[in-house]
Design an enzyme around this catalytic site. Sequence first.
Site, PDB file in Angstrom:
ATOM      1  N   ASN A   9      18.378  23.965  -6.264  1.00 41.52           N
ATOM      2  CA  ASN A   9      18.736  25.121  -6.830  1.00 41.52           C
ATOM      3  C   ASN A   9      20.127  25.418  -6.741  1.00 41.52           C
ATOM      4  OD1 ASN A   9      18.873  27.758  -7.813  1.00 41.52           O
ATOM      5  ND2 ASN A   9      17.966  28.550  -6.184  1.00 41.52           N
ATOM      6  N   TRP A  10      20.853  25.036  -7.873  1.00 41.25           N
ATOM      7  CA  TRP A  10      22.109  25.126  -7.800  1.00 41.25           C
ATOM      8  C   TRP A  10      22.534  26.473  -8.132  1.00 41.25           C
ATOM      9  CZ3 TRP A  10      23.906  21.227 -12.569  1.00 41.25           C
ATOM     10  CH2 TRP A  10      23.608  20.019 -12.075  1.00 41.25           C
ATOM     11  N   LYS A  11      21.805  27.468  -8.150  1.00 37.27           N
ATOM     12  CA  LYS A  11      22.221  28.916  -8.379  1.00 37.27           C
ATOM     13  C   LYS A  11      23.407  29.101  -9.059  1.00 37.27           C
ATOM     14  CE  LYS A  11      20.529  29.473  -3.607  1.00 37.27           C
ATOM     15  NZ  LYS A  11      20.574  30.148  -2.247  1.00 37.27           N
ATOM     16  N   HIS A  97      12.657  34.183  -6.500  1.00 39.81           N
ATOM     17  CA  HIS A  97      13.556  33.980  -5.537  1.00 39.81           C
ATOM     18  C   HIS A  97      14.264  35.156  -4.864  1.00 39.81           C
ATOM     19  CE1 HIS A  97      17.186  32.257  -3.463  1.00 39.81           C
ATOM     20  NE2 HIS A  97      16.840  31.111  -3.641  1.00 39.81           N
ATOM     21  N   GLU A  99      16.879  35.966  -3.867  1.00 39.95           N
ATOM     22  CA  GLU A  99      18.265  36.621  -4.730  1.00 39.95           C
ATOM     23  C   GLU A  99      17.901  37.602  -5.779  1.00 39.95           C
ATOM     24  OE1 GLU A  99      20.254  32.828  -4.707  1.00 39.95           O
ATOM     25  OE2 GLU A  99      20.138  32.884  -2.415  1.00 39.95           O
ATOM     26  N   GLU A 169      10.707  30.365   1.605  1.00 37.83           N
ATOM     27  CA  GLU A 169      12.160  30.608   1.822  1.00 37.83           C
ATOM     28  C   GLU A 169      12.251  31.748   2.675  1.00 37.83           C
ATOM     29  OE1 GLU A 169      14.373  28.202  -1.106  1.00 37.83           O
ATOM     30  OE2 GLU A 169      14.434  30.163  -2.206  1.00 37.83           O
ATOM     31  N   GLY A 175      21.286  29.968   2.941  1.00 41.71           N
ATOM     32  CA  GLY A 175      22.637  30.146   3.027  1.00 41.71           C
ATOM     33  C   GLY A 175      23.171  30.409   4.225  1.00 41.71           C
ATOM     34  N   SER A 215      18.845  26.795   4.221  1.00 39.49           N
ATOM     35  CA  SER A 215      19.440  25.849   5.054  1.00 39.49           C
ATOM     36  C   SER A 215      18.942  24.298   5.466  1.00 39.49           C
ATOM     37  CB  SER A 215      19.852  26.665   6.389  1.00 39.49           C
ATOM     38  OG  SER A 215      20.523  27.492   6.052  1.00 39.49           O
ATOM     39  N   GLY A 236      19.276  24.920  -1.743  1.00 38.22           N
ATOM     40  CA  GLY A 236      20.355  25.317  -2.260  1.00 38.22           C
ATOM     41  C   GLY A 236      21.753  24.455  -2.045  1.00 38.22           C
ATOM     42  N   GLY A 237      22.351  24.959  -1.338  1.00 42.95           N
ATOM     43  CA  GLY A 237      23.845  24.347  -0.890  1.00 42.95           C
ATOM     44  C   GLY A 237      23.878  22.946  -0.931  1.00 42.95           C
TER      45      GLY A 237
HETATM   46  P1  13P Z   1      20.222  27.133   0.991  1.00 41.88           P
HETATM   47  O1  13P Z   1      19.640  25.527   1.163  1.00 41.88           O
HETATM   48  O2  13P Z   1      21.635  26.988   0.511  1.00 41.88           O
HETATM   49  O3  13P Z   1      20.142  27.762   2.089  1.00 41.88           O
HETATM   50  O4  13P Z   1      19.542  27.777  -0.097  1.00 41.88           O
HETATM   51  C1  13P Z   1      17.928  27.682  -0.261  1.00 41.88           C
HETATM   52  C2  13P Z   1      17.666  28.298  -1.369  1.00 41.88           C
HETATM   53  O5  13P Z   1      17.756  29.512  -1.682  1.00 41.88           O
HETATM   54  C3  13P Z   1      17.001  27.456  -2.471  1.00 41.88           C
HETATM   55  O6  13P Z   1      16.459  28.332  -3.320  1.00 41.88           O
END
Ligand code: 13P
Length: 254
Positions: A9-11, A97, A99, A169, A175, A215, A236-237
Site C-alpha cells: 500500500n503505497w499510500k 483502511h 486512515e 491492521e 507506521g 509495521s 505500507g512503508g
Molecule cells: P506500515 O507498514 O507502514 O505500518 O503500514 C501498514 C498499512 O497501513 C498498510 O495498509
Amino acid sequence: MRNKIVAGNWKMNKTLKEGIELANEVNNLVSKSNNKSVVVILGTPFIYLAEVNKIIDPKFISIAVQNCASEPEGAYTGEISVEMIQSTGAKYVIIGHSERRAYFGEEEQILNKKVNLALAENLIPIFCCGERLEEREKGIHFDIVKNQLDKALFDLEESEFRKIAIAYEPVWAIGTGVNATPDQAQEMHRFIRNLIVERYENETAESISILYGGSCKPSNSNELFANPDVDGGLIGGASLKADDFFAIINSLTG
Ligand code: 13P
C-alpha cells in the site's frame, strides 16, 4: 488452499517517476524469481494506475487501488468509481483502511456500500479492520473488530463473501514501528476466522485470506507469516523499497 498474498500500500507517496521506478524494480525481482506461489499486489495511487499497469507482468503482479467511491457514478467531483477502476485493469481495491476511517470519516455503512459496489464490478475488496490503541488497552479489541466485520461484510451472500480478502491492521501498529507480536496477530486472525465460521460455512472460513498489516518488514515478516492463520501481509512503508518488499514476499514463500 487459500491464497498467500503480499500487497503493498503505497499510500500518498512517490512521484509518478518514482512510482514507475519502484514498479519496475518490483516487477523485475518478482518475475525473475518466477515464483507464483504468492499473489503479489501493488497498491498504487489512482493516477499512476495506467502507467504501472503497462509495466507489470500480470502473470506475477496485480494492481490494487487504495479506495473507491461509495456511489456508482455521477456528479461526485474528485471521486473514482469502481467501474472506472475496473476499466484500468486493477483487480483489487483496499476498503476501510484505518486512515480512511480516521481522516475521512468512513464508517461501516459506507464501507459496506463500497464492498458491494466493488464486488458487483468484479473487483476484489481487501477489507481492513483493526482496533485503536485505547481500544486494545480497554480490552475491547475483539468487540471492535467483530463490529467492523458484522456491519461491513457479514450481510454478504456466502458466494460473494468468498471473493474478498481481509486485512487485520491494528491502528497502533501502522507506521509506528511497533508491530503486533506474532501471538497477537495469530490470536486476532483466528478470532476473525472463527467469526466467519459462525456466520458462514467452515469451508468458506478456510478459504479466506487474512493478511496482517502494521509495521511489517523483512525483520519480522517471517515470524508473523509463520502463524497458521496469517496468510500474508498488507505492507505500507516497507513496500516503498523494492528490496524490502521482495524480502517480505520471499518470507511468505519460505
Ligand atoms: P506500515 O507498514 O507502514 O505500518 O503500514 C501498514 C498499512 O497501513 C498498510 O495498509
